[in-house]
Design a protein around this motif. Structure first.
Motif, PDB file in Angstrom:
ATOM      1  N   GLU A 148      61.023  12.820   1.354  1.00 18.41           N
ATOM      2  CA  GLU A 148      61.387  12.048   2.612  1.00 18.41           C
ATOM      3  C   GLU A 148      62.470  10.865   2.353  1.00 18.41           C
ATOM      4  O   GLU A 148      63.444  10.677   3.434  1.00 18.41           O
ATOM      5  N   ASP A 149      62.762  10.179   1.309  1.00 26.95           N
ATOM      6  CA  ASP A 149      63.637   9.563   1.056  1.00 26.95           C
ATOM      7  C   ASP A 149      65.228  10.040   1.084  1.00 26.95           C
ATOM      8  O   ASP A 149      66.070   9.389   0.880  1.00 26.95           O
ATOM      9  N   PHE A 150      65.024  11.287   0.508  1.00 27.91           N
ATOM     10  CA  PHE A 150      66.398  12.386   0.534  1.00 27.91           C
ATOM     11  C   PHE A 150      66.858  12.617   1.973  1.00 27.91           C
ATOM     12  O   PHE A 150      68.098  13.251   1.914  1.00 27.91           O
ATOM     13  N   VAL A 151      65.969  12.578   3.009  1.00 22.84           N
ATOM     14  CA  VAL A 151      66.551  13.180   4.112  1.00 22.84           C
ATOM     15  C   VAL A 151      66.727  12.138   5.446  1.00 22.84           C
ATOM     16  O   VAL A 151      65.809  11.879   6.212  1.00 22.84           O
ATOM     17  N   THR A 152      67.605  10.958   5.025  1.00 28.51           N
ATOM     18  CA  THR A 152      67.810   9.839   6.029  1.00 28.51           C
ATOM     19  C   THR A 152      69.187   9.894   6.390  1.00 28.51           C
ATOM     20  O   THR A 152      70.245  10.439   5.825  1.00 28.51           O
TER      21      THR A 152
END
Length: 341
Positions: free
Chosen positions: A122-126
Motif C-alpha cells: 500500500e505504501d508504494f502506491v501513493t
C-alpha cells in the motif's frame, strides 16, 4: 455505424473497420474487434457487420482483417477492402511501484498515456510517489483482473519486486488483448519464467509476444535510464503501424446526432496533402468539420456530397488531363469514400 465505432473506441481504445471499395458488394461495411481469446465464440463477437445479412460475406475475410495492423487498402479475391485501424487514449499500466516505475510513469504521462500503477504494498502506491498517475491500485497481483479492466489499446509493463509477482501478472495479461507487454528481469529469470509458463500450458507463440528482458538495450543502469529504454521500446511499438487519425470534432459531430456525409481518404499517391484515413464531415447546411487536405480535391468532394445517397467511392486524378482529372499539375491520385451518416 459511426456512433457504434466511436462508442467502442472510447471504451476500448482501439477498433478496426472495413469497407468494400469495388465489385457487387461495394459499400458494405463491418467493424472488427480484437478478440480477447482465440476461441470460436470470441471470433464471432469480433465481427459486427453493418447489416446482419452480410455476415457471411465478411466471415470469409475475417482472418485477413484480423491480421491487418494498420490503415490501408488490402486485396482479397481481387476485391479491394479499405481497413481503418482507429486508436486513441493509450493506457500504460505499470505493475510494481518501485524505483524504476517512478520515472517510467513520469515519461508515460509526458508521452500522452493514461497511467495506472499497481502494487501489493500500500505504501508504494501513493500520490507522493506517483503525483502524475491517473490511477493508483493497491491489491494482490493475482487479482489484477478485479482492478484493471481489459483494454485493447493497452501497454503493460511488469516491474514487480520479484519473479513470483512477475509471473502472476504475466499469467493474467497473456490472456488479454494488448499492444505491448514487457517484463523486466535478467535473461536467466526470463528463461525460467518462460519454461514454467510453457509447462502450465501457455504457448510459445503467446510468450514470444512478451518483450523480455524489457526495453531497448541502451546500456543504462540508473532507474531513469532504464525508464527511457522501456518507453523508447513502447513508442517504437506504438508507432510501427499507421492508424487512422481520430479527429475529435468529427467524432463530436457524429455523437451529437448531426447528419451529413463522412468523407474519408482511402488511398493516395503523389503529392496529395493529407494522409490515408483523413476525414471530413460535411453537413447539409454546408458546415464542415475536419479536412481531407483542402485545395481542389476537398472542393470537389464537398460539392459532391449533396449527391451521395448512401455510400460511394470516387477517384480523383491530380493531373492536368485525362479521366477524373482535376486540372492539376502536381500529379498523383486520391481515392475518396463517401458515407451518408
Amino acid at each position: 455505424m459511426y456512433n457504434k465505432i466511436y462508442e467502442i473506441l472510447e471504451e476500448k481504445g482501439r477498433i478496426k473497420t472495413a469497407i468494400i471499395l469495388d465489385g457487387p458488394d461495394m459499400g458494405k461495411k463491418c467493424i472488427v474487434r480484437q478478440p480477447g481469446n482465440p476461441d470460436a465464440a470470441a471470433q464471432e463477437k469480433s465481427l459486427i457487420p453493418e447489416q446482419e445479412e452480410d455476415r457471411e460475406i465478411w466471415e470469409k475475410y475475417l482472418p485477413l482483417l484480423n491480421d491487418a495492423r494498420e490503415t490501408k487498402v488490402i486485396t482479397a479475391d481481387g476485391i479491394r477492402i479499405f481497413v481503418e485501424d482507429y486508436r486513441k487514449n493509450p493506457r500504460l499500466a505499470i505493475f510494481g511501484g518501485g524505483h524504476v516505475s517512478q520515472p517510467t510513469a513520469h515519461l508515460g504521462k509526458m508521452l500522452g498515456f493514461h497511467v495506472t500503477i499497481m502494487d501489493d504494498r500500500e505504501d508504494f502506491v501513493t500520490k507522493e510517489r506517483f503525483p502524475e498517475a491517473d490511477e493508483l491500485v493497491y491489491g494482490d497481483f493475482k487479482d489484477l483482473d478485479q482492478y484493471i479492466v481489459p483494454y485493447e489499446n493497452a501497454y503493460y509493463v511488469i516491474l514487480t519486486r520479484g519473479h513470483l509477482g512477475d509471473a502472476d501478472c504475466l499469467r493474467r495479461l497473456l490472456k488479454r488483448p494488448y499492444e505491448y507487454l514487457g517484463m523486466i528481469g535478467s535473461k536467466n529469470k526470463v528463461r525460467i519464467t518462460r519454461e514454467n509458463l510453457l509447462k502450465e500450458g501457455y504457448s510459445l507463440e503467446e510468450l514470444d509476444q512478451v518483450h523480455a528482458p524489457i526495453g531497448i538495450p541502451l546500456g543504462g543502469q540508473l532507474p531513469e535510464e532504464i525508464a527511457v529504454s522501456i518507453m523508447a521500446e513502447i513508442v517504437k511499438v506504438k508507432n510501427q503501424h499507421y492508424s487512422a487519425y481520430c479527429d475529435e470534432k468529427v467524432e463530436a459531430a457524429v455523437q451529437e446526432g448531426r447528419h451529413g456525409v463522412m468523407v474519408t481518404i482511402a488511398e493516395k499517391s503523389g503529392s496529395s496533402p493529407r494522409g490515408v484515413g483523413s476525414k471530413m464531415f460535411v453537413e447539409p447546411s454546408g458546415h464542415i468539420e475536419g479536412s481531407i487536405g483542402g485545395g481542389k480535391v476537398e472542393f470537389e468532394a464537398i460539392n459532391h456530397c449533396p449527391e451521395v445517397k448512401d455510400k460511394e467511392v470516387k477517384h480523383y486524378a491530380l493531373t492536368a488531363d485525362g479521366k477524373d482529372s482535376l486540372g492539376m499539375i502536381c500529379g498523383g491520385q486520391v481515392t475518396v469514400v463517401f458515407e451518408r451518416v
